[in-house]
Structures are given as C-alpha cells and as structure tokens.
Design a protein around this motif. Structure first.
Motif, mmCIF file in Angstrom:
data_model
loop_
_atom_site.group_PDB
_atom_site.id
_atom_site.type_symbol
_atom_site.label_atom_id
_atom_site.label_comp_id
_atom_site.label_asym_id
_atom_site.label_seq_id
_atom_site.Cartn_x
_atom_site.Cartn_y
_atom_site.Cartn_z
ATOM 1 N N ASN A 99 0.785 -1.236 0.000
ATOM 2 C CA ASN A 99 0.000 0.000 0.000
ATOM 3 C C ASN A 99 0.818 1.288 0.000
ATOM 4 O O ASN A 99 0.289 2.353 -0.307
ATOM 5 N N TYR A 100 2.118 1.209 0.320
ATOM 6 C CA TYR A 100 2.897 2.453 0.303
ATOM 7 C C TYR A 100 3.120 2.967 -1.110
ATOM 8 O O TYR A 100 3.540 4.105 -1.293
ATOM 9 N N TYR A 101 2.817 2.155 -2.129
ATOM 10 C CA TYR A 101 2.923 2.660 -3.502
ATOM 11 C C TYR A 101 2.000 3.866 -3.715
ATOM 12 O O TYR A 101 2.199 4.630 -4.647
ATOM 13 N N ALA A 156 12.170 -7.772 7.509
ATOM 14 C CA ALA A 156 13.058 -6.618 7.337
ATOM 15 C C ALA A 156 13.768 -6.736 5.989
ATOM 16 O O ALA A 156 14.232 -7.806 5.610
ATOM 17 N N GLN A 157 13.823 -5.623 5.280
ATOM 18 C CA GLN A 157 14.410 -5.646 3.937
ATOM 19 C C GLN A 157 15.852 -5.151 3.941
ATOM 20 O O GLN A 157 16.343 -4.604 4.918
ATOM 21 N N MET A 158 16.503 -5.344 2.800
ATOM 22 C CA MET A 158 17.868 -4.845 2.595
ATOM 23 C C MET A 158 17.803 -3.415 2.045
ATOM 24 O O MET A 158 16.841 -3.029 1.391
ATOM 25 N N MET A 177 17.627 7.291 -6.943
ATOM 26 C CA MET A 177 17.416 5.969 -6.360
ATOM 27 C C MET A 177 15.979 5.508 -6.495
ATOM 28 O O MET A 177 15.036 6.241 -6.186
ATOM 29 N N ARG A 178 15.830 4.266 -6.947
ATOM 30 C CA ARG A 178 14.506 3.635 -6.912
ATOM 31 C C ARG A 178 14.267 3.220 -5.471
ATOM 32 O O ARG A 178 15.031 2.441 -4.907
ATOM 33 N N ILE A 179 13.200 3.746 -4.900
ATOM 34 C CA ILE A 179 12.868 3.388 -3.525
ATOM 35 C C ILE A 179 11.357 3.466 -3.337
ATOM 36 O O ILE A 179 10.704 4.368 -3.852
ATOM 37 N N ALA A 214 19.145 1.181 -6.353
ATOM 38 C CA ALA A 214 17.786 0.631 -6.327
ATOM 39 C C ALA A 214 17.642 -0.307 -5.148
ATOM 40 O O ALA A 214 18.566 -1.035 -4.811
ATOM 41 N N GLU A 215 16.483 -0.240 -4.524
ATOM 42 C CA GLU A 215 16.192 -1.232 -3.494
ATOM 43 C C GLU A 215 14.930 -1.962 -3.913
ATOM 44 O O GLU A 215 14.050 -1.409 -4.574
ATOM 45 N N TRP A 216 14.858 -3.240 -3.553
ATOM 46 C CA TRP A 216 13.632 -3.971 -3.792
ATOM 47 C C TRP A 216 13.196 -4.620 -2.488
ATOM 48 O O TRP A 216 12.555 -4.010 -1.667
ATOM 49 N N VAL A 217 13.635 -5.863 -2.202
ATOM 50 C CA VAL A 217 13.207 -6.521 -0.961
ATOM 51 C C VAL A 217 14.419 -7.036 -0.183
ATOM 52 O O VAL A 217 14.870 -6.464 0.794
ATOM 53 N N GLY A 218 14.965 -8.158 -0.636
ATOM 54 C CA GLY A 218 16.076 -8.780 0.075
ATOM 55 C C GLY A 218 16.708 -9.827 -0.812
ATOM 56 O O GLY A 218 16.328 -9.975 -1.980
ATOM 57 N N TRP A 239 16.148 0.781 6.487
ATOM 58 C CA TRP A 239 15.563 1.381 7.707
ATOM 59 C C TRP A 239 14.146 1.894 7.429
ATOM 60 O O TRP A 239 13.412 2.258 8.316
ATOM 61 N N TRP A 240 13.778 1.884 6.161
ATOM 62 C CA TRP A 240 12.420 2.309 5.756
ATOM 63 C C TRP A 240 11.453 1.127 5.673
ATOM 64 O O TRP A 240 10.267 1.310 5.446
ATOM 65 N N GLU A 241 11.984 -0.087 5.814
ATOM 66 C CA GLU A 241 11.098 -1.246 5.702
ATOM 67 C C GLU A 241 11.491 -2.328 6.702
ATOM 68 O O GLU A 241 12.102 -3.328 6.358
ATOM 69 N N GLY A 242 11.136 -2.102 7.949
ATOM 70 C CA GLY A 242 11.452 -3.066 9.000
ATOM 71 C C GLY A 242 10.629 -4.338 8.913
ATOM 72 O O GLY A 242 10.984 -5.359 9.514
HETATM 73 CA CA CA Z 1 11.729 -2.295 -0.625
#
Ligand code: CA
Length: 371
Positions: A99-101, A156-158, A177-179, A214-218, A239-242
């Motif tokens: 939902n944060y999209y 928790a994501q990378m 950055m893709r975030i 770019a960040e995605w999940v892990g 730190w934005w996706e615990g």
């Molecule tokens: Ca992510």
C-alpha cells in the motif's frame, strides 16, 4: 385446537424434512463466484506472486471450486503501481499489493505496508491484529472503495544496490534511487532524487544508468532480479522497511456481495498467506545471500551517521505531514505510541536473545571447540 395441532404436526414435519435435506440444499446453492486479482508483482517473484496464487488456490479448495480468483501479474491488466485504482474503480474485484505505492495520493496508505523506522514484521502484525491498526486502516480505505486484508509480509528488507559506496550523508546528495513508499520523502530531504518503479522494471533502469541505486526486498528476490550484475555494493538494513506488510485490496461492493462463508474463507486464506510469504522469505534469504556474496557482492552496513540523519529527517517529515493531514495524524498518534512500546518490549527479551545468539555463533566460529 384441532387446527393448532394440525399446524404443530405440519411444522414438525417441515422441520424434519428440512433437517434431512439441508446439507444437500446448501451445497447446491453455494453460488459460483469468479473474481480477478491484479498484482503489483511479476511472475518471476515466487514469494510475492506465489503468495497471491496461494490465496487463490486456498479459496478455490475451500469452496469446492465455487469461488475462483484468477491471478494476473503486473502489466497483464494494469501496471504494478495501478492496483489500487483498478480495485477502487471495479476494473478488478481485488488486488495484491504494497500500500505504500499510493503514498502520493495520501501518505496514510503507507501505515498498511511500512514507513521509515516503523514496525518490524512481528510488530506490524501485532498492531494490525491487536493494536487497533486494522480498524483504523479499514476506516481509511473506505474512502477508496476498498476493504483491506493483510496478506503477506517481507520481513526486514535490505537497503539495496548502489553503484558507488555511500560513506557519508553528503554522498546521498543527487543520488537517483529507486525506492518504495514514504522513504522517498525522507531521503529527498537529504538530497536523494527518489523514483518509484515497479519491481519488474527496476533492472533495466539500473543497467542503463537511469538510476544510481535501487532497493527492492532482500536477497531471495534481489538475486532473481539480477541487480548484483550491475551494482555490487549491497547495503543494509532498509531502515524504511522493518517489516513490510502486503495486502489484498477488495472492492467494497464485491466484498459486500460476497456470501458470509466466502468472506470468512477469504480472510482466512489471506491470514495464512501472510505467514506463507514471510516464512518463504525467511527460509530462502540465507542461501540467496551466500550465493550473492560468492558472486562478488560487497555487503555493507549503512553508517550510524547516515541512519541517525535519516531517523531525524523521518520524524520531521511525519510531524510535517501530521500537522496538515488529519487522516494521517489520526493513525500516526496511536501508531507511534504502539511502536515506542514495542521497541521497549523487544529490547528486553527478543533483542537480548537474538544478540546473544549472534555473538555465541560468531565466537564459536572464531574459536573451534577444544579437543
Ligand atoms: Ca523495498
């Protein structure tokens, strides 16, 4: 008297007849319901796409094939970031998404996913189920014609993939950055140029150099998406996706038209999928991370200075939004209290246990047992 006893007899007769016939009638009357589910994920991501398929299969199995939900990958009906719109306007009955999209429509959406320095997966689930979160978010989602059901969590994501090392806060300046989600608002205050790109479209942008990071999940997902081939510095943590929650969004008219037993089955399938997705990641991440490191990936922690600057920026961003947005503030105030209490509680048993296990394992690796 005569008439009364006749009625009594007839009544008994009817009751007896219906008791015998009832199970057959219920089965025969179970309505066929056929839905479509639009996803934010490509097929290749078998924890996310697989979580949506899990819901579909469980619902079909539990209703003898009467309630079917056909799953569509990102781009098949709508793009990965248009799932909310498609559910809201009834293009599809439901969608599986993060939902944060939709934070651009209202930052409040992100509480039903994750926000920077928010809850970990356990705490997010606790907030939703027993901390008043689900009630608050369902009230919010009504304005978007949606009924939201938590249906997955990534853990928790990378922190993602960076072409160049990020050593200081100053290194963030000008970084494209893709975030995902609200993190972009926080990083923008430190000079990052955030981009929101659906999962399946990130690799080409990073490869071409349209973005620097770019960040995605892990590890489990990121390895499949191939980011290590074009950026070697792999930072942690996000730190934005615990602990990012995923949801099944259901069009509210479709939800209300659904028979009660199908509603219960769908809610149960989503609760089961929540666990299925989280455990899929937890089980798959260690081996994926080992393979990435063997492929030359450089594993790096964000410095304390960077984390502290981002934490400070996030609190300022939230206070700024809360002052202007009553819907956000209504969720943020109780959410923040819940988070702070959870951090205190986790610092006692959970963190002490986890930290001891890590140090015990490290020291046993350093010093092999004496013979
Ligand atoms: Ca992510």
């Amino acid at each position: 008297m005569k008439r009364r006893s006749f009625l009594k007899k007839a009544g008994l007769g009817l009751a007896a007849a219906s008791a015998v016939a009832a199970p057959a009638i219920v089965r025969a009357q179970a309505p066929a319901v056929s839905w479509r589910m639009a996803l934010s994920w490509p097929k290749s991501l078998d924890a996310l796409y697989g979580g949506a398929e899990f819901i579909s299969k469980r619902v079909s199995d539990a209703t003898g094939g009467k309630f079917t939900i056909k799953v569509f990958a990102a781009g098949e009906i709508v793009g990965g970031l248009q799932v909310l719109d498609a559910v809201q306007n009834g293009t599809v009955e439901c969608g599986h998404t993060a939902n944060y999209y939709y934070f651009g429509k209202d930052p409040t959406f992100a509480f039903a996913a994750s926000i920077p320095f928010g809850l970990n997966a356990r705490q997010q689930n606790a907030w939703m189920r027993h901390g008043g979160g689900l009630e608050l978010m369902r009230e919010f989602f009504k304005d978007y014609n949606c009924y939201n059901i938590p249906a997955g969590n990534t853990g928790a994501q990378m922190g993602g993939w960076f072409r160049k090392e990020i050593k200081t806060v100053a290194d963030l300046k000008g970084l494209k950055m893709r975030i995902g989600g609200t993190a972009g608002l926080v990083l923008a205050t430190l000079g990052v140029v955030p981009q929101q790109i659906a999962g399946g479209d990130i690799y080409p942008a990073l490869e071409k150099g349209t973005i620097d990071a770019a960040e995605w999940v892990g590890p489990y997902d990121d390895e499949k998406l191939g980011f290590y081939k074009v950026a070697k510095n792999y930072y942690y943590p996000a730190w934005w996706e615990g602990g990012t929650e995923l949801d099944l969004l259901v069009n509210i008219k479709a939800w209300e038209a659904l028979p009660k037993d199908y509603q219960a089955i769908l809610e149960s399938a989503c609760a089961d999928a929540y666990d299925w997705v989280l455990t899929k990641y937890d089980a798959g991440n260690p081996a994926a991370l080992k393979r990435l490191v063997a492929n030359g990936v450089k594993l790096l922690p964000f410095s304390n200075d960077i984390m502290a600057a981002c934490y400070k920026a996030s609190q300022e961003v939230y206070d700024g939004i809360a002052a202007k947005n009553a819907k956000f503030n209504k969720v943020y105030e109780p959410w923040k209290k819940f988070r702070d209490e959870q951090v205190q509680w986790f610092s006692i048993a959970e963190n002490r246990y986890d930290n001891f296990m890590v140090s015990a394992q490290r020291s046993s690796q350093r010093a092999p047992a004496k013979k």
